[in-house]
Scaffold this motif. Structure first.
Motif, PDB file in Angstrom:
ATOM      1  N   ARG A   1     -76.918  16.303  40.045  1.00  0.00           N
ATOM      2  CA  ARG A   1     -76.001  16.873  41.088  1.00  0.00           C
ATOM      3  C   ARG A   1     -75.256  18.678  41.212  1.00  0.00           C
ATOM      4  N   LYS A   2     -75.680  18.091  42.829  1.00  0.00           N
ATOM      5  CA  LYS A   2     -74.017  19.683  43.156  1.00  0.00           C
ATOM      6  C   LYS A   2     -73.449  20.028  43.429  1.00  0.00           C
ATOM      7  N   VAL A   3     -72.793  20.852  42.105  1.00  0.00           N
ATOM      8  CA  VAL A   3     -71.917  21.264  41.867  1.00  0.00           C
ATOM      9  C   VAL A   3     -71.269  22.390  43.466  1.00  0.00           C
ATOM     10  N   ARG A   4     -70.190  22.587  44.250  1.00  0.00           N
ATOM     11  CA  ARG A   4     -69.229  23.768  44.556  1.00  0.00           C
ATOM     12  C   ARG A   4     -68.442  23.820  44.557  1.00  0.00           C
ATOM     13  N   CYS A   5     -68.178  25.638  44.766  1.00  0.00           N
ATOM     14  CA  CYS A   5     -66.127  25.371  44.572  1.00  0.00           C
ATOM     15  C   CYS A   5     -65.834  25.279  45.901  1.00  0.00           C
TER      16      CYS A   5
ATOM     17  N   VAL B   1     -66.493  28.362  48.947  1.00  0.00           N
ATOM     18  CA  VAL B   1     -66.336  29.272  48.910  1.00  0.00           C
ATOM     19  C   VAL B   1     -66.551  29.686  47.158  1.00  0.00           C
ATOM     20  N   GLU B   2     -66.594  30.976  47.167  1.00  0.00           N
ATOM     21  CA  GLU B   2     -67.505  31.636  45.634  1.00  0.00           C
ATOM     22  C   GLU B   2     -67.023  30.725  44.646  1.00  0.00           C
ATOM     23  N   ASP B   3     -67.871  30.958  43.277  1.00  0.00           N
ATOM     24  CA  ASP B   3     -67.463  29.928  42.010  1.00  0.00           C
ATOM     25  C   ASP B   3     -66.602  30.362  41.807  1.00  0.00           C
ATOM     26  N   TYR B   4     -66.404  31.849  41.619  1.00  0.00           N
ATOM     27  CA  TYR B   4     -65.231  32.044  40.739  1.00  0.00           C
ATOM     28  C   TYR B   4     -63.869  32.007  41.357  1.00  0.00           C
ATOM     29  N   LEU B   5     -63.988  31.565  42.120  1.00  0.00           N
ATOM     30  CA  LEU B   5     -62.340  31.017  42.538  1.00  0.00           C
ATOM     31  C   LEU B   5     -62.141  29.896  42.171  1.00  0.00           C
TER      32      LEU B   5
END
Length: 1516
Positions: free
Chosen positions: A1054-1058, A1070-1074
């Motif tokens: 599955r796709k995981v996004r921030c 947003v960017e994953d580092y957040l």
């Protein structure tokens, strides 16, 4: 009875110990003290009291003074003066040293006693010793060695007293230091030697005329009265009678008939004798002479000043009662009844003054004065340097700390109350109390800004009013709350409610909590079934209400479901609906929600329910279908407080101040992004109010004081008055809220009136009376008495006049006029043989300056024209010629440039008030000045007007304006220091320009020259602000595929996004580092796909929370449940999993962590003052990671910290200075060095980063150069004796006007006496002008004393260059001069005197030598360059003593004899010695060359050296 005699031993005695402490119940003399008394044997042991004589037993108790602490203020030690220093040898009996080298040790004593301070009565020393030890009674001192008299070297020999025969030559010296401390007396100051210029040719004149001194002034004996012949009859002609009367009146004015001058003319006589050169008197006929001098002269009889009795005291100058004010004064005077004449006693003071207080009950109280102040000005706030920002140019809304000022003025304090409230200002110097502060720090309360929370989620579609639902449309509402209530009410807050129109509104709705478990139909174990919904009834605000209220609302129906059978496809339950993608819908935008499910196990090949295709694994529905039309009520600002219409009607004529009124505002309905719409579009219930009550502001009228008195014109007599005079009134209260306005004119000016004629007084002199000679019957026997001629005295009258000529009392001129002119003078009546001449004419005019000459003339009168001796032009010149005066002047600058001075702002000057300088301009273009000096052609200082100069050179200059430190604008805020929890964000400024010229300083600079100006504010990063959002799992990919079963090991992805989390759910990626990487869901999972008929479990639940503490003793668990039951006896796997709770692995401790304080945070418009600093709590996991606060809050941890604290940002206060003072008087009345100064003071020092005070607090500028005129004596003339050789004569001198530039080195030049006319006739402050003095001209053969020498330089008593505590002294002397050898025995004794002086010096003495070409001279010289003579000053080496020549030069250094006693005739051996001194010339012979033995010693040393070198060479 028999008596028994007892014999007591004689070898015992009573002994007593020291007195004990004084004891008693009260302080003072009532105490008592005791001591031990015992009987002791002479050998030291104690025996019985009966063995000692009882009558001699000492007392063992006595009264005493019990000292308490408060006695310290009553008693003290009294110290006496130190007595004379006494040699130690006198006290010890030791022999005094024969020689004195550096002084003798001594002891001084003094008296010390304890006394009562009030009366000085002596008391017991024990009282003072209780508080302070007794001061010492003795101290060491030094007695200087005897100091012999020191004299200067002899002057050169005078010329011979005779031109032939035997005469005398003299040489003299003076005393430089008198004998001190028993030193040797001064030697003779004069030496004589005979001289014989040559034999006398002819008869030697041995007789001389000696003039005696004048006798005392004596009144002549009255001669017999002569009867005047009276003519019979009188003058009958009236014209003649009138003429005689007017002549008598004129004569009466010219005569001195006033009793003030009782002038009596007497006479003086003197004798002329003939004396022999040996001093004997001879007949007058033996002395050669042509004519005898005058034997008589007129004189004034001395008269002392006589005054009247004192008149009564005048009224007291203080006419009111106030003991706190200074006393007044009263005066009394007396009149002069007789002026002093001829050296009589001067008049005493004619006025005296004494302090006084008014007497009697009728005296009014004195007017007292006090300071009053105006109201404070509005508070002014200056921005901090750190707040300088070009984007904040409008500073009208600044708040916080600032500065406000007021004016201070003086008024009469004890006036009536109403008069005091508006009393007129008076001059400030009348108020003697401390001046009130004219500036103070102030604070403008900062308005609290309205702060609101974020918008809540949109609510359900509901009626506007659930109580009235008929025909009403529905609205969806969303709200936000006020988190910080603003100043002045919530009217300034933004709208709190937004509405969206919607259809099918409902006030109450069912809320689906969840569906219960699926129950198969027909009591089957699997297959189709039903899920019952679990619901609550809620209102439009989301609150749970009674389910009856939802009876009109459709209840959620049971949902169909299916329990999979062992061979069926197994699907997970539906996930929850996602948040709606849009808050509203339009033609282009539609809100959607989605939910998903996944396949947990595939069906069997045959007989099982098939798995749905992938499209059936997700559902999507529309949401928020309401249109995107958002409405809200918008309010305008509240209007001014106005009277209500009803009140305005009832009070049409007058308005009551401070009453209640109303405020209104405009309320409109606004559609977002569109504008104003009709009010019906907005819901009515949240509509804001449009009117509210208010308090009408109180009306304040302007209050001003009455005008002050007109300022003085400052017109002194003879001076130029000021052109204007002014008066002012001061605004005490400014108007506001419609009060009466202030008058336009608060300052008035008018021209000064022309000054009246100044009252003044002057002396008026009258004609001289006739010359009065000595009466003939007294001088009839003297030579030349046959003629009425010779010297005499004449007098004149003097009167006092006003400037307009009116005669007034003479005392007015004594007070206000210059010195009185002389009323007597010498006169000369010419004899028949005398030459008579007219007075000199005026000088002829000059055609031009510096060109040609001018002359004046006089002529012979009468018979003098025919006498030959009168025609001698050398003796009696008839004309005088002199060059024409040259008026050439030269101007030149002198001195340094003054400070740069700004032009004075005359409009700012106030004669009555005191103002703060504030922000007055103190820079820009000014002027500096340099004095100009004007000299005439003789280089004499003259007035600068002669050079057409006003006295200054003026030059423009610049006072640089201060430039403040300039900083950059604020940088952008940094990111929050933490992504989860509490952190800080920072912004800073950089240095753009450093301050100069006293500008506001920069904050502290760091090492790279940047400014550490920064702001730190707390920030919170919501741990759920950014969340991971995972998409549905993909279809299983089975790695080991059983084609029949379709089960086994498989993989899902599955796709995981921030994404940014909002109120309505995740919105934007947003960017994953957040996002927290530890919380990131798995994107891939491996799992064994159940085969058909296997048990299928649901997804594991989350792990339960570990029980605290994490010590490894507890477990955590997670569960799952069976979705599809197995068949064929197969078992389901464990539905529960446990694991041990291990610290920092799956179990964590939590604690609060406090952040640092933020910088002081002010309101948005605040500049300084009180603020708030904050800090925040973080919840920190035991592994150091910051987590959401809920973890700590759930544990109920104690919060023991204060999160907020008050703080203060120091307000910037610029330095406040007073106005410049008026210029001082010139430091010098004349000369080149005069300066004027003005100063200013610091009223309030700078504060914070305000502009600092300037360093220049005083300024100076040169005074106009004025010549220094003074009266100065000329040197005394030689002693003059009339027509004789010797005797009593007179010497004369003149007083002349001198000009100088005021410098010490400028002795001045003589100028015309008219230039000193304005000065009082006094020389060096002495008003007694003495131009003539008696003197004695020695006769040939007389032995006499010279005039006093000058005072010697001031000399201290010193030892080794250090001054001792003795007064410095200086001396002068008179030496004897003789002219005849045979008269030496008749010479008077020489004289010397000394006096104490200041700033004495220590001198050293040493031998000096010089080669004259034929002999070496060696003499003793003092360190100031004066050649001296005196024993023991310059010394030879030890063992030798000095032998001096008669001239005071060193003759030889002779050995001090040891065995032989020098005889009286051996002059060179009878000298003094002083051991332990190193001579400078020990080897000089009598002629100053090296002695012979020195050469011998040198030769012997040379021979010895040659011998030693030879022996060394041979040995080598």
């Amino acid at each position: 009875m028999r008596s028994i005699a007892l014999t007591l031993p004689l070898h015992v005695y009573y002994s007593a110990g020291p007195w004990g402490r004084c004891m008693g119940s009260e302080c003072g003399p009532g105490g008592s003290q005791s001591r031990a008394v015992w009987c002791a044997h002479v050998e030291g042991w104690t025996t019985l009291h009966t063995n000692c004589q009882q009558f001699g037993r000492p007392a063992n108790q006595q009264n005493c003074f019990r000292v308490c602490d408060w006695h310290k203020d009553l008693y003290d030690w009294q110290l006496g003066q130190w007595n004379q220093c006494v040699p130690v040898s006198l006290r010890t009996g030791a022999a005094r040293p024969a020689m004195c080298s550096q002084g003798e040790e001594g002891i001084q004593t003094r008296e010390v006693r304890c006394v009562l301070k009030a009366s000085g009565a002596p008391s017991d020393d024990a009282i003072c010793e209780y508080f302070e030890p007794k001061p010492r009674l003795e101290q060491a001192c030094l007695i200087p060695c005897p100091q012999d008299c020191i004299v200067s070297q002899f002057t050169p020999w005078t010329s011979c007293s005779k031109t032939c025969g035997t005469g005398l030559q003299n040489r003299v010296r003076s005393v430089l230091l008198p004998p001190l401390f028993g030193g040797s007396a001064c030697p003779n100051l004069t030496e004589f030697q005979t001289c014989k210029p040559g034999p006398c040719e002819g008869r030697d004149s041995v007789f001389s005329l000696r003039m005696g001194g004048w006798s005392n002034c004596t009144l002549p004996v009255a001669r017999p009265t002569r009867q005047a012949r009276r003519r019979k009859g009188g003058i009958k002609d009236p014209e003649t009678r009138k003429l005689i009367k007017s002549k008598r009146n004129r004569n009466r004015l010219n005569r001195q008939e006033s009793n003030l001058w009782d002038i009596q003319v007497g006479y003086q006589a003197r004798q002329v004798t003939c004396v022999h050169r040996n001093g004997s008197t001879a007949a007058l006929s033996l002395c050669p002479h042509w004519s005898l001098p005058t034997m008589f002269q007129s004189c004034l009889m001395p008269k002392d000043c006589v005054t009247s009795e004192w008149a009564g005291w005048s009224a007291c100058s203080k006419s009111c009662l106030d003991p706190n004010l200074p006393e007044g004064t009263r005066t009394r005077s007396r009149q002069v009844q007789q002026f002093p004449t001829a050296g009589g006693a001067e008049c005493p003071a004619l006025e005296e003054t004494e302090p006084c207080e008014p007497q009697g009950d009728g005296s009014p109280p004195c007017a007292t004065y006090s300071w009053r102040t105006t109201e404070w000005t509005d508070c002014r706030v200056d921005v901090l340097l750190s707040q300088q920002d070009r984007r904040r140019s409008n500073q009208t809304g600044l708040c916080g700390g600032g500065l406000q000022t007021r004016e201070v003025f003086c008024v009469q304090a004890n006036a009536e109350l109403l008069a005091y409230l508006t009393s007129r200002p008076v001059p400030a110097q009348l108020c003697i109390a401390l001046v009130p502060e004219t500036s103070q720090l102030c604070h403008i309360p900062c308005p609290i800004e309205c702060e609101v929370s974020p918008w809540a989620a949109w609510g359900p579609c509901t009626f506007e009013n659930c109580n009235d639902q008929t025909g009403k449309k529905g609205f969806k509402l969303r709200k936000r709350e006020i988190t910080n209530y603003p100043t002045g009410g919530v009217g300034s807050c933004p709208h709190l409610v937004e509405a969206i129109p919607c259809d099918d509104p409902s006030c109450y709705n069912w809320k689906l909590l969840k569906f219960e478990d699926c129950v198969p139909d027909n009591q089957m174990k699997c297959g189709a079934g039903t899920q019952v919904p679990l619901v609550l009834c809620i209102n439009s605000d989301g609150e749970t209400v009674d389910k009856k209220l939802c009876r009109d609302t459709l209840l959620p129906l049971p949902a169909a479901c299916e329990v999979p059978c062992p061979r069926d496809c197994t699907i997970s339950p539906w996930t929850a609906w996602t948040s709606c993608s849009q808050t509203c819908s339009s033609k282009t935008v539609e809100g959607k929600q989605m939910r998903t499910r996944s396949i947990l196990a595939y069906n069997a090949g045959e007989g099982g329910v098939l798995c749905p295709n992938s499209s059936m694994l997700q559902e999507m529905r529309s949401c928020n279908e309401n249109p995107c039309t958002v409405y809200h009520w918008q309010t305008g600002p509240w209007g001014p407080c106005m009277e209500e219409p009803s009140a305005a009607g009832s009070n049409a004529s007058t308005r009551v101040s401070c009453s209640m009124g109303v405020q209104t505002r405009k309320v409109i309905c606004v559609r977002v992004n569109v504008g104003q719409v009709p009010p019906k579009k907005c819901p009515e219930s949240p509509r804001p109010e449009t009117m509210r009550p208010c308090l009408l502001p109180c009306k304040k009228d302007c209050i001003v004081t009455p005008f002050s008195e007109w300022s003085e014109c400052l017109a002194n007599c003879g001076s130029i008055p000021t052109n204007k005079q002014s008066r002012k009134r001061i605004v005490i209260q400014m108007p506001s809220n419609g009060g009466q306005e202030c008058p336009e004119v608060v300052n008035e000016e008018r021209d000064c009136e022309s000054p009246a004629v100044c009252p003044g007084y002057r002396w008026k002199t009258h004609k001289w009376r006739r010359c009065q000679l000595v009466p003939w019957h007294i001088r009839q026997d003297s030579p030349g008495s046959q003629e009425t001629c010779g010297p005499g005295l004449q007098t004149r009258a003097v009167s006092c006049r006003q400037l307009d000529g009116t005669m007034v009392d003479v005392t007015q001129c004594l007070k206000f006029a210059s010195s009185m002119p002389p009323i007597t003078q010498l006169c000369q009546l010419p004899c028949q043989d005398d030459c008579q001449l007219t007075n000199w004419s005026k000088f002829s005019p000059c055609t031009s300056d510096c060109v040609g000459v001018r002359t004046r003339r006089r002529a012979l009168v009468g018979k003098s024209k025919k006498r030959d001796k009168c025609k001698n032009s050398q003796l009696f010149p008839l004309s005088e010629t002199q060059y024409c005066p040259c008026d050439k002047y030269n101007a030149q600058p002198v001195g340094n440039w003054s400070d740069c001075i700004l032009p004075e702002d005359r409009s700012a000057e106030s004669p009555v008030g005191m103002k703060v300088l504030g922000e007055a301009k103190a820079c820009g273009q000014g002027y500096r000045y340099q004095a100009m000096v004007c000299y005439d052609q003789d280089n004499r200082l003259v007035e600068t007007l002669r050079c057409n100069s006003h006295g200054y050179i003026e030059e423009a200059c610049i006072i640089a304006c201060p430039s403040d430190c300039k900083l950059s604008e604020w940088s952008n805020w940094s990111r929050c220091s933490k992504s989860c929890g509490s952190g800080v964000k920072v912004r800073s400024k950089w240095l753009r320009e450093k301050p100069y010229n006293g500008g506001r300083p920069c904050p502290k600079l760091d090492h790279i020259n940047q400014v550490s100006v920064y702001e730190v504010v707390p920030c919170v990063s919501d741990c759920s602000q950014y969340v991971w959002v995972a998409e549905p799992w993909s279809m299983w990919k089975v790695s080991s595929v059983d084609l029949k079963e379709n089960c086994g090991e498989g993989v899902q992805t599955r796709k995981v996004r921030c994404m940014l989390n909002t109120v309505d759910g995740p919105s934007d990626a947003v960017e994953d580092y957040l996002c927290d990487p530890e919380e990131m869901p798995l994107g891939t999972r491996e799992y064994r796909l159940p085969c058909p008929e296997d048990c299928v479990l649901s997804v594991w639940s989350s792990w339960t929370r570990c029980r605290m503490p994490c010590d490894g003793r507890a477990d955590r668990e997670r569960t799952a449940y069976a979705i599809r039951l197995p068949s064929g006896g197969r078992q389901c796997p464990e539905t529960k999993q446990t694991e041990v709770c291990l610290l920092n692995k799956n179990c964590y401790h939590y604690s609060y962590n406090i952040t640092d304080w933020s910088t002081c945070q002010l309101s948005s418009n605040a500049v300084c003052g009180s603020g708030l600093k904050t800090r925040m709590l973080d919840c920190v996991r035991s592994d150091g990671k910051s987590v959401d606060l809920k973890y700590c809050e759930e544990l109920g941890l104690e919060k023991r910290w204060h999160m907020n604290a008050s703080c203060t940002v120091e307000c910037p206060v610029n330095c406040q200075l007073s106005d410049w003072s008026t210029w001082t008087e010139c430091s010098h009345a004349c000369g080149l060095e005069g300066r004027m100064w003005r100063t200013r003071t610091v009223i309030r020092a700078s504060q914070g980063d305000g502009r600092p005070c300037p360093s220049q607090m005083e300024q100076w500028k040169p005074c106009p150069v004025r010549p220094c005129y003074r009266w100065q004596y000329s040197p005394w003339s030689e002693c003059r004796v009339e027509e004789v050789v010797c005797g009593e004569g007179r010497r004369f001198r003149n007083v002349s006007c001198f000009v100088s530039d005021g410098l010490r080195e400028d002795q001045g030049s003589m100028v015309e006496e008219e230039l000193c006319a304005g000065l009082e006739l006094a020389v060096d402050g002495d008003k007694r002008i003495i131009l003539e003095a008696p003197c004695t001209l020695p006769c040939p053969g007389d032995c006499y004393l010279m005039e006093w020498s000058d005072w010697s330089p001031c000399q201290s008593v010193c030892v080794k260059g250090e001054r001792l505590d003795f007064a410095p002294v200086q001396a002068r002397s008179r030496a004897v001069i003789a002219q005849e050898p045979q008269n030496l025995l008749q010479c008077p004794d020489q004289e010397w005197e000394s006096q104490p002086c200041a700033d004495g010096e220590c001198f050293e003495y040493r031998w000096m030598s010089a080669d004259t070409g034929y002999a070496d001279l060696v003499w003793c010289q003092r360190s100031d360059g004066i050649n001296v003579t005196g024993a023991g000053l310059c010394l030879c080496e030890e063992g030798y003593t000095e032998v001096l020549t008669p001239e005071g030069l060193l003759d030889q250094c002779t050995p001090i004899p040891v065995l032989e006693i020098p005889t009286a005739g051996d002059k060179k051996a009878d000298v003094k010695t002083r051991p332990h001194m190193t001579p400078l010339f020990p080897c000089l012979s009598t002629d100053g060359r090296l002695k012979t033995w020195v050469y011998g010693v040198a030769a012997g040393v040379l021979v010895l050296l040659v011998f030693v070198v030879s022996m060394i060479y041979i040995a080598w």
